[in-house]
Design a protein around this motif. Sequence first.
Motif, PDB file in Angstrom:
ATOM      1  N   ALA A  48      -1.423  -0.188   0.882  1.00 42.39           N
ATOM      2  CA  ALA A  48      -0.621  -0.501   2.066  1.00 42.39           C
ATOM      3  C   ALA A  48       0.214   0.698   2.492  1.00 42.39           C
ATOM      4  O   ALA A  48       0.328   1.003   3.691  1.00 42.39           O
ATOM      5  N   ASN A  49       0.795   1.405   1.517  1.00 47.10           N
ATOM      6  CA  ASN A  49       1.605   2.586   1.843  1.00 47.10           C
ATOM      7  C   ASN A  49       0.768   3.670   2.509  1.00 47.10           C
ATOM      8  O   ASN A  49       1.188   4.291   3.491  1.00 47.10           O
ATOM      9  N   LEU A  50      -0.427   3.927   1.951  1.00 46.58           N
ATOM     10  CA  LEU A  50      -1.303   4.953   2.531  1.00 46.58           C
ATOM     11  C   LEU A  50      -1.760   4.545   3.927  1.00 46.58           C
ATOM     12  O   LEU A  50      -1.824   5.379   4.840  1.00 46.58           O
ATOM     13  N   LEU A  51      -2.095   3.266   4.086  1.00 43.41           N
ATOM     14  CA  LEU A  51      -2.540   2.793   5.393  1.00 43.41           C
ATOM     15  C   LEU A  51      -1.438   2.931   6.431  1.00 43.41           C
ATOM     16  O   LEU A  51      -1.671   3.404   7.553  1.00 43.41           O
ATOM     17  N   VAL A  52      -0.229   2.537   6.072  1.00 37.80           N
ATOM     18  CA  VAL A  52       0.902   2.637   6.997  1.00 37.80           C
ATOM     19  C   VAL A  52       1.179   4.094   7.351  1.00 37.80           C
ATOM     20  O   VAL A  52       1.377   4.440   8.524  1.00 37.80           O
ATOM     21  N   ARG A  53       1.176   4.966   6.343  1.00 41.21           N
ATOM     22  CA  ARG A  53       1.469   6.383   6.595  1.00 41.21           C
ATOM     23  C   ARG A  53       0.410   7.009   7.501  1.00 41.21           C
ATOM     24  O   ARG A  53       0.720   7.673   8.487  1.00 41.21           O
ATOM     25  N   GLY A  54      -0.857   6.779   7.159  1.00 42.00           N
ATOM     26  CA  GLY A  54      -1.929   7.368   7.952  1.00 42.00           C
ATOM     27  C   GLY A  54      -1.944   6.846   9.379  1.00 42.00           C
ATOM     28  O   GLY A  54      -2.050   7.627  10.339  1.00 42.00           O
TER      29      GLY A  54
ATOM     30  N   GLN B 171      -5.260  12.293   8.294  1.00 38.42           N
ATOM     31  CA  GLN B 171      -4.740  10.993   8.704  1.00 38.42           C
ATOM     32  C   GLN B 171      -5.825   9.921   8.629  1.00 38.42           C
ATOM     33  O   GLN B 171      -5.578   8.801   8.164  1.00 38.42           O
ATOM     34  N   LEU B 172      -7.044  10.259   9.058  1.00 39.23           N
ATOM     35  CA  LEU B 172      -8.153   9.312   8.955  1.00 39.23           C
ATOM     36  C   LEU B 172      -8.495   9.027   7.495  1.00 39.23           C
ATOM     37  O   LEU B 172      -8.838   7.887   7.143  1.00 39.23           O
ATOM     38  N   ALA B 173      -8.403  10.058   6.646  1.00 41.87           N
ATOM     39  CA  ALA B 173      -8.684   9.862   5.223  1.00 41.87           C
ATOM     40  C   ALA B 173      -7.648   8.944   4.574  1.00 41.87           C
ATOM     41  O   ALA B 173      -7.995   8.098   3.738  1.00 41.87           O
ATOM     42  N   LEU B 174      -6.367   9.086   4.958  1.00 36.68           N
ATOM     43  CA  LEU B 174      -5.325   8.201   4.437  1.00 36.68           C
ATOM     44  C   LEU B 174      -5.616   6.741   4.796  1.00 36.68           C
ATOM     45  O   LEU B 174      -5.471   5.837   3.962  1.00 36.68           O
ATOM     46  N   ILE B 175      -6.047   6.532   6.039  1.00 39.02           N
ATOM     47  CA  ILE B 175      -6.376   5.168   6.472  1.00 39.02           C
ATOM     48  C   ILE B 175      -7.554   4.626   5.683  1.00 39.02           C
ATOM     49  O   ILE B 175      -7.540   3.479   5.214  1.00 39.02           O
ATOM     50  N   ALA B 176      -8.597   5.457   5.509  1.00 35.81           N
ATOM     51  CA  ALA B 176      -9.798   5.010   4.800  1.00 35.81           C
ATOM     52  C   ALA B 176      -9.499   4.703   3.335  1.00 35.81           C
ATOM     53  O   ALA B 176      -9.929   3.672   2.803  1.00 35.81           O
ATOM     54  N   VAL B 177      -8.746   5.584   2.681  1.00 36.23           N
ATOM     55  CA  VAL B 177      -8.406   5.358   1.266  1.00 36.23           C
ATOM     56  C   VAL B 177      -7.507   4.138   1.126  1.00 36.23           C
ATOM     57  O   VAL B 177      -7.666   3.334   0.188  1.00 36.23           O
ATOM     58  N   GLY B 178      -6.566   3.983   2.054  1.00 33.80           N
ATOM     59  CA  GLY B 178      -5.688   2.817   2.017  1.00 33.80           C
ATOM     60  C   GLY B 178      -6.467   1.519   2.133  1.00 33.80           C
ATOM     61  O   GLY B 178      -6.238   0.570   1.365  1.00 33.80           O
ATOM     62  N   LEU B 179      -7.410   1.463   3.058  1.00 34.28           N
ATOM     63  CA  LEU B 179      -8.243   0.271   3.222  1.00 34.28           C
ATOM     64  C   LEU B 179      -9.088   0.010   1.980  1.00 34.28           C
ATOM     65  O   LEU B 179      -9.230  -1.141   1.539  1.00 34.28           O
ATOM     66  N   ALA B 180      -9.643   1.075   1.400  1.00 30.94           N
ATOM     67  CA  ALA B 180     -10.467   0.920   0.199  1.00 30.94           C
ATOM     68  C   ALA B 180      -9.649   0.361  -0.965  1.00 30.94           C
ATOM     69  O   ALA B 180     -10.113  -0.521  -1.705  1.00 30.94           O
ATOM     70  N   LEU B 181      -8.425   0.876  -1.133  1.00 32.23           N
ATOM     71  CA  LEU B 181      -7.566   0.373  -2.208  1.00 32.23           C
ATOM     72  C   LEU B 181      -7.171  -1.084  -1.969  1.00 32.23           C
ATOM     73  O   LEU B 181      -7.069  -1.874  -2.922  1.00 32.23           O
ATOM     74  N   LEU B 182      -6.961  -1.458  -0.717  1.00 28.08           N
ATOM     75  CA  LEU B 182      -6.638  -2.848  -0.405  1.00 28.08           C
ATOM     76  C   LEU B 182      -7.795  -3.780  -0.766  1.00 28.08           C
ATOM     77  O   LEU B 182      -7.591  -4.851  -1.338  1.00 28.08           O
ATOM     78  N   VAL B 183      -9.004  -3.366  -0.432  1.00 25.67           N
ATOM     79  CA  VAL B 183     -10.174  -4.185  -0.749  1.00 25.67           C
ATOM     80  C   VAL B 183     -10.351  -4.306  -2.260  1.00 25.67           C
ATOM     81  O   VAL B 183     -10.561  -5.407  -2.799  1.00 25.67           O
TER      82      VAL B 183
END
Length: 367
Positions: free
Chosen positions: A18-24, A186-198
């Motif tokens: 969630a933190n990575l997704l929000v930041r990205g 920024q796109l990588a932060l969003i992608a990693v954040g989503l992957a960690l959430l899943v």
Amino acid sequence: MIHLFLFIAGLVCLVLGANLLVRGASKLALSFGISPLVVGLTIVAFGTSAPEVAVSVASVLEGKTDMAIGNVVGSNIFNVLFILGLSALIVPLVVHRQLIRQEVPIMFGVTLLMALMAMDGRLQLWESVALVILLVAYTGFLVVQSRRETAANQAAAQASAQGVDEFESELQASPVGAWDAKLPVQLALIAVGLALLVLGSDWLVGAAVVFAKALGVSDVVIALTIVAAGTSMPEVATSIAAALKGERDIAVGNVVGSNIFNILGCLGISGVVAGGAGLVVAPSLLAFDIWVMLAVALACLPMFITGGEIARWEGGVFAGYYVAYVSYLILAAQQHDALGDFSSVMLSFVVPLTVITLVVAVLRRRA
């Protein structure tokens, strides 16, 4: 021990994701010139509720639709009673005018809407679609509202529903040369954040189901307590940190905004994923927990409106009621002999005393 490890690891993945997704997402939005006001009211507020979405969708995919609804109900109860209560115990929480006039009534309205939709024991597909449409409309309304603010009004609106004054300083577009200033990062932060959430949601739901079977309690009880508290960790971290920093408006706005998104976004998306079968509402939820969630939302209205502040003693009342709520769930799940006495004391003494105290406090504030 393996499932305990997976449960803890799942929580860590949810919070980190969630933190990575929000930041990205925030940095990406600000890089494109979207105002901090819009970012704070949409991306950041909804991002802290991303774990609830991930867990509820994962529950639906695993056929645990009652856990999906229980997670939302439990999270909303946890957000108000525990997070607001604990934050107010740290420092009295200021409630700003826009929250009083707009977001709190909206929170109560969508909570009431969910309760009415659940009356037939199932959240139908069309009802889930309606919730998603309302979420889009609400988000669009916030964007339009922010754009129509004049320069003078924006200065007053910086302490609005999501504590946007903090986002002005904390969510700045990255300066040139910063590690997160580049679009690929920024796109990588969003992608990693989503992957960690899943990944985290899958581990958390799997472990929670095992715990429920081992403890002899239903998936719904686990969802209302352990899973709900776990997926609300981003809200806990945000509100407690804001209270400690003296940024009291964000502690309140974060909870209200997350509760709105949990119902409109989390339940709506989960119901759409469930398809024509819809989401089954467990009888225990319909008989007790959904009405507790509605009562909690209703309790916010007089407290917020009359004084513009949540005092420490009110925070203590909220926190105390959350302890009582969890105690009731545990006693009921175990069919404990003390359940009858506990219920009698709460209904005959504690609840009436609390109501009288709140009425007296309202009258004193008006005076």
